[in-house]
Write a protein that holds these residues in place. Structure first.
Motif, PDB file in Angstrom:
ATOM      1  N   LEU A  79       0.853  -1.180   0.000  1.00 65.01           N
ATOM      2  CA  LEU A  79       0.000   0.000   0.000  1.00 65.01           C
ATOM      3  C   LEU A  79       0.888   1.229   0.000  1.00 65.01           C
ATOM      4  CD1 LEU A  79      -0.180   1.573   3.017  1.00 65.01           C
ATOM      5  CD2 LEU A  79      -1.357  -0.538   3.601  1.00 65.01           C
ATOM      6  N   SER A  80       0.344   2.350  -0.472  1.00 62.22           N
ATOM      7  CA  SER A  80       1.086   3.605  -0.534  1.00 62.22           C
ATOM      8  C   SER A  80       0.313   4.697   0.175  1.00 62.22           C
ATOM      9  CB  SER A  80       1.344   4.007  -1.987  1.00 62.22           C
ATOM     10  OG  SER A  80       2.147   3.044  -2.650  1.00 62.22           O
ATOM     11  N   GLU A  81       1.060   5.611   0.794  1.00 58.34           N
ATOM     12  CA  GLU A  81       0.454   6.716   1.535  1.00 58.34           C
ATOM     13  C   GLU A  81       1.372   7.935   1.476  1.00 58.34           C
ATOM     14  OE1 GLU A  81      -1.923   8.042   2.947  1.00 58.34           O
ATOM     15  OE2 GLU A  81      -3.436   6.511   3.353  1.00 58.34           O
ATOM     16  N   CYS A  82       0.844   9.070   1.947  1.00 57.76           N
ATOM     17  CA  CYS A  82       1.632  10.280   2.118  1.00 57.76           C
ATOM     18  C   CYS A  82       1.620  10.678   3.584  1.00 57.76           C
ATOM     19  CB  CYS A  82       1.071  11.425   1.272  1.00 57.76           C
ATOM     20  SG  CYS A  82       1.363  11.246  -0.502  1.00 57.76           S
ATOM     21  N   GLY A  83       2.720  11.249   4.068  1.00 59.96           N
ATOM     22  CA  GLY A  83       2.781  11.675   5.457  1.00 59.96           C
ATOM     23  C   GLY A  83       4.070  12.414   5.738  1.00 59.96           C
ATOM     24  N   TRP A  84       4.283  12.707   7.010  1.00 63.37           N
ATOM     25  CA  TRP A  84       5.475  13.465   7.390  1.00 63.37           C
ATOM     26  C   TRP A  84       6.289  12.803   8.508  1.00 63.37           C
ATOM     27  CZ3 TRP A  84       5.685  14.765  12.533  1.00 63.37           C
ATOM     28  CH2 TRP A  84       4.475  14.708  13.231  1.00 63.37           C
ATOM     29  N   GLY A  85       5.710  11.818   9.191  1.00 60.08           N
ATOM     30  CA  GLY A  85       6.375  11.247  10.353  1.00 60.08           C
ATOM     31  C   GLY A  85       6.749   9.790  10.183  1.00 60.08           C
ATOM     32  N   GLU A  86       7.747   9.379  10.962  1.00 63.06           N
ATOM     33  CA  GLU A  86       8.182   7.985  10.987  1.00 63.06           C
ATOM     34  C   GLU A  86       7.477   7.247  12.115  1.00 63.06           C
ATOM     35  OE1 GLU A  86      12.412   8.107  11.382  1.00 63.06           O
ATOM     36  OE2 GLU A  86      12.740   8.789   9.320  1.00 63.06           O
ATOM     37  N   PHE A  87       7.166   5.967  11.900  1.00 59.46           N
ATOM     38  CA  PHE A  87       6.489   5.159  12.912  1.00 59.46           C
ATOM     39  C   PHE A  87       6.661   3.685  12.575  1.00 59.46           C
ATOM     40  CE2 PHE A  87       3.508   6.133   9.546  1.00 59.46           C
ATOM     41  CZ  PHE A  87       2.852   4.938   9.311  1.00 59.46           C
ATOM     42  N   GLU A  88       6.273   2.838  13.523  1.00 62.00           N
ATOM     43  CA  GLU A  88       6.364   1.395  13.326  1.00 62.00           C
ATOM     44  C   GLU A  88       5.083   0.875  12.683  1.00 62.00           C
ATOM     45  OE1 GLU A  88       8.289  -1.944  16.012  1.00 62.00           O
ATOM     46  OE2 GLU A  88       6.234  -1.566  16.682  1.00 62.00           O
ATOM     47  N   ILE A  89       5.255   0.070  11.645  1.00 58.90           N
ATOM     48  CA  ILE A  89       4.119  -0.541  10.946  1.00 58.90           C
ATOM     49  C   ILE A  89       4.056  -2.015  11.317  1.00 58.90           C
ATOM     50  CG2 ILE A  89       3.081  -1.041   8.705  1.00 58.90           C
ATOM     51  CD1 ILE A  89       4.708   1.285   7.557  1.00 58.90           C
ATOM     52  N   ALA A  90       2.907  -2.456  11.809  1.00 55.67           N
ATOM     53  CA  ALA A  90       2.694  -3.877  12.089  1.00 55.67           C
ATOM     54  C   ALA A  90       2.169  -4.544  10.814  1.00 55.67           C
ATOM     55  CB  ALA A  90       1.710  -4.057  13.234  1.00 55.67           C
ATOM     56  N   ILE A  91       2.759  -5.669  10.459  1.00 54.33           N
ATOM     57  CA  ILE A  91       2.398  -6.393   9.240  1.00 54.33           C
ATOM     58  C   ILE A  91       2.024  -7.817   9.622  1.00 54.33           C
ATOM     59  CG2 ILE A  91       3.154  -7.120   6.959  1.00 54.33           C
ATOM     60  CD1 ILE A  91       5.331  -4.950   7.134  1.00 54.33           C
ATOM     61  N   SER A  92       0.804  -8.224   9.331  1.00 51.16           N
ATOM     62  CA  SER A  92       0.346  -9.578   9.640  1.00 51.16           C
ATOM     63  C   SER A  92       0.130 -10.352   8.342  1.00 51.16           C
ATOM     64  CB  SER A  92      -0.959  -9.544  10.448  1.00 51.16           C
ATOM     65  OG  SER A  92      -0.756  -8.921  11.700  1.00 51.16           O
TER      66      SER A  92
END
Length: 235
Positions: A79-92
């Protein structure tokens, strides 16, 4: 359709995968809330289609996103998105029913900014962070093994001729290529984890160790079944 629950003992199947993110700075189009466009994905380590094993992938984004839980039910799993911050992505990762295994949870930290690189960001060179992993399926069900034994994304051991499996389905080669990522728009940025054949060398070594373990287990099993014709003297 009913599936067999019988499992192949002392057999392991490996599925090499890569999960990660690619982030592009938007340059003059960047705003305070949308400075980067990024993609998160799960792909085959050699860019083969993973849909023969993976049924769907659930991505858990930061709560600030609309609909932060995204479900992708067909390849490519991304998936693709736009944003400004870094964070942890959970992937199941959720597997097909005949795999006989529960979901696998992975975690990936989205990076938007390069470390230790002086100067302004480039809109042409993205920030790429990828992780190589192997999904291991010990004692796989016979039906699952039979279905994927010729799949290019799956590493399977050679079985002795005495093993009798259900007939393997006739695969549509076009369908197998439909979900691969060899011609993905971002493929030029993918990390080559099979460079210098390291991936193949590791897989071959693991198969040799596994075959040796199976051989030893069979020898021990035969020894356990032998009659005990000797016993220690009591005096």
């Amino acid at each position: 359709m009913e599936t067999s629950c019988k499992r192949l003992k002392d057999v392991e199947i490996y599925v090499p995968i890569v999960f990660g993110t690619i982030a592009f700075w938007l340059g003059k189009k960047a705003t305070e809330t949308q400075s980067h466009r990024w993609s998160v994905y799960v792909r085959g380590a050699t860019n083969e289609d993973l849909s023969g094993v993976i049924k769907k992938v659930v991505f858990q984004l930061h709560p600030s996103f609309n609909n932060p839980v995204r479900v992708v039910e067909s390849p490519p799993f991304e998936l693709s998105e736009c944003g400004w911050g870094e964070f942890e992505i959970a992937i199941s990762l959720l597997f097909h029913d005949d795999v006989g295994e529960k979901k696998l949870d992975l975690y990936h930290h989205l990076k938007l900014y390069a470390e230790n690189e002086p100067g302004p960001q480039s809109t042409k060179k993205p920030i790429v962070v990828e992780t190589y992993n192997e999904i291991v399926f010990p004692d796989p069900p016979e039906d699952f093994f039979s279905r994927i034994q010729n799949h290019p994304a799956v590493v399977v051991p050679r079985l002795p001729a005495t093993f009798k499996l259900p007939p393997a389905p006739i695969e549509d080669l076009h369908a197998l290529k439909r979900g691969d990522t060899k011609n993905h728009p971002l493929s030029q940025w993918f990390i080559n984890f099979s460079e210098a054949d390291e991936l193949l060398k590791l897989t071959a070594a693991r198969q040799r160790v596994q075959a040796h373990i199976v051989k030893l287990r069979r020898q021990l099993s035969v020894m356990d079944e032998l009659p005990q014709t000797f016993k220690l003297d009591s005096d």
